[in-house]
Design a protein around this motif. Structure first.
Motif, mmCIF file in Angstrom:
data_model
loop_
_atom_site.group_PDB
_atom_site.id
_atom_site.type_symbol
_atom_site.label_atom_id
_atom_site.label_comp_id
_atom_site.label_asym_id
_atom_site.label_seq_id
_atom_site.Cartn_x
_atom_site.Cartn_y
_atom_site.Cartn_z
ATOM 1 N N PHE A 99 -12.053 53.507 -17.388
ATOM 2 C CA PHE A 99 -10.732 54.130 -17.300
ATOM 3 C C PHE A 99 -9.832 53.637 -18.422
ATOM 4 C CE2 PHE A 99 -10.564 50.586 -14.177
ATOM 5 C CZ PHE A 99 -9.566 49.814 -14.745
ATOM 6 N N TRP A 133 -6.149 61.026 -15.073
ATOM 7 C CA TRP A 133 -6.944 59.880 -15.541
ATOM 8 C C TRP A 133 -7.951 60.305 -16.605
ATOM 9 C CZ3 TRP A 133 -5.385 55.112 -14.815
ATOM 10 C CH2 TRP A 133 -4.481 54.861 -13.779
ATOM 11 N N ASP A 134 -8.518 61.502 -16.478
ATOM 12 C CA ASP A 134 -9.426 62.018 -17.514
ATOM 13 C C ASP A 134 -8.655 62.207 -18.825
ATOM 14 O OD1 ASP A 134 -11.578 62.025 -15.821
ATOM 15 O OD2 ASP A 134 -11.502 64.175 -15.400
ATOM 16 N N SER A 163 -6.105 54.017 -8.314
ATOM 17 C CA SER A 163 -6.505 54.864 -7.198
ATOM 18 C C SER A 163 -6.677 56.299 -7.707
ATOM 19 C CB SER A 163 -5.416 54.756 -6.132
ATOM 20 O OG SER A 163 -5.687 55.636 -5.101
ATOM 21 N N ILE A 164 -7.914 56.675 -8.029
ATOM 22 C CA ILE A 164 -8.195 57.984 -8.618
ATOM 23 C C ILE A 164 -8.764 58.904 -7.543
ATOM 24 C CG2 ILE A 164 -9.491 59.224 -10.404
ATOM 25 C CD1 ILE A 164 -9.492 56.573 -12.020
ATOM 26 N N ASP A 165 -8.102 60.040 -7.360
ATOM 27 C CA ASP A 165 -8.560 60.987 -6.349
ATOM 28 C C ASP A 165 -8.496 62.419 -6.897
ATOM 29 O OD1 ASP A 165 -5.906 61.854 -6.203
ATOM 30 O OD2 ASP A 165 -5.438 60.504 -4.540
ATOM 31 N N HIS A 166 -8.796 63.379 -6.063
ATOM 32 C CA HIS A 166 -8.854 64.776 -6.492
ATOM 33 C C HIS A 166 -7.532 65.239 -7.128
ATOM 34 C CE1 HIS A 166 -9.881 69.001 -6.503
ATOM 35 N NE2 HIS A 166 -8.767 69.253 -5.865
ATOM 36 N N ASP A 167 -6.416 64.773 -6.589
ATOM 37 C CA ASP A 167 -5.115 65.239 -7.072
ATOM 38 C C ASP A 167 -4.697 64.643 -8.417
ATOM 39 O OD1 ASP A 167 -4.519 67.089 -5.110
ATOM 40 O OD2 ASP A 167 -3.720 65.547 -3.763
ATOM 41 N N ASN A 168 -5.239 63.473 -8.771
ATOM 42 C CA ASN A 168 -4.803 62.872 -10.035
ATOM 43 C C ASN A 168 -5.951 62.652 -11.029
ATOM 44 O OD1 ASN A 168 -6.143 60.512 -9.295
ATOM 45 N ND2 ASN A 168 -4.301 59.480 -8.566
ATOM 46 N N GLU A 169 -7.136 63.153 -10.690
ATOM 47 C CA GLU A 169 -8.315 62.968 -11.537
ATOM 48 C C GLU A 169 -8.080 63.484 -12.972
ATOM 49 O OE1 GLU A 169 -11.667 65.063 -9.982
ATOM 50 O OE2 GLU A 169 -13.060 63.503 -10.621
#
Ligand SMILES: [Zn+2]
Length: 153
Positions: free
Chosen positions: A143, A29-30, A20-26
């Motif tokens: 990912f 993951w990058d 679950s990749i969103d603005h807060d954890n992007e």
């Protein structure tokens, strides 16, 4: 599976739930795609968090402006683990039994992931064992997953 390099590639169809990749954890993951484990650090007091959080030690700037992503060592200790003999999702069916662990990073935060490699825990004495991150690349899906392996010192 004997895993010696710091990363390996899995080139298969993905049958499990997607991260679950969103603005807060992007950024996290990058970072994994670049083989960096990023944690969230307070510039004011040095406290380290994962996942991203407001610092609990004092008032925070709006939008967590007093915190930033920083690279962690990728090492930690097994805090707790369990051995899954039953797949709770069909995508994991071919991997049981597998070991899922809560890892206390050297920087402090807890992170949960699968333990990989040939030297897996079997009993309670494994709690406290040193582990290090292994990056599992999934190029077809775009990912990288953070997995951990036991380190014998
Ligand atoms: Zn702080």
């Amino acid at each position: 599976m004997n895993i010696n390099p710091q990363s390996y590639t899995v080139d298969l169809d993905w049958k499990k739930p997607y991260p679950s990749i969103d603005h807060d954890n992007e950024a996290f993951w990058d970072g994994l795609k670049e083989h960096k484990l990023l944690v969230w650090k307070c510039k004011q007091c040095g406290a380290v968090y994962w996942p991203k959080a407001y610092c609990q030690n004092h008032d925070n700037e709006p939008f967590a402006a007093n915190c930033e992503w920083t690279e962690a060592s990728g090492r930690g200790k097994i805090f707790a683990f369990n051995i899954h003999h039953w797949a709770f999702h069909p995508g994991f069916k071919e991997e049981v039994p597998y070991v899922y662990a809560l890892i206390e990073l050297d920087e402090g935060p807890l992170i949960s992931s699968q333990l990989v490699g040939g030297d897996l825990p079997t009993d309670i004495h494994t709690v406290g064992q040193t582990v290090e991150i292994v990056y599992e690349d999934h190029p077809a899906q775009g990912f990288t997953l953070p997995k951990f392996r036991v380190v014998r010192e």
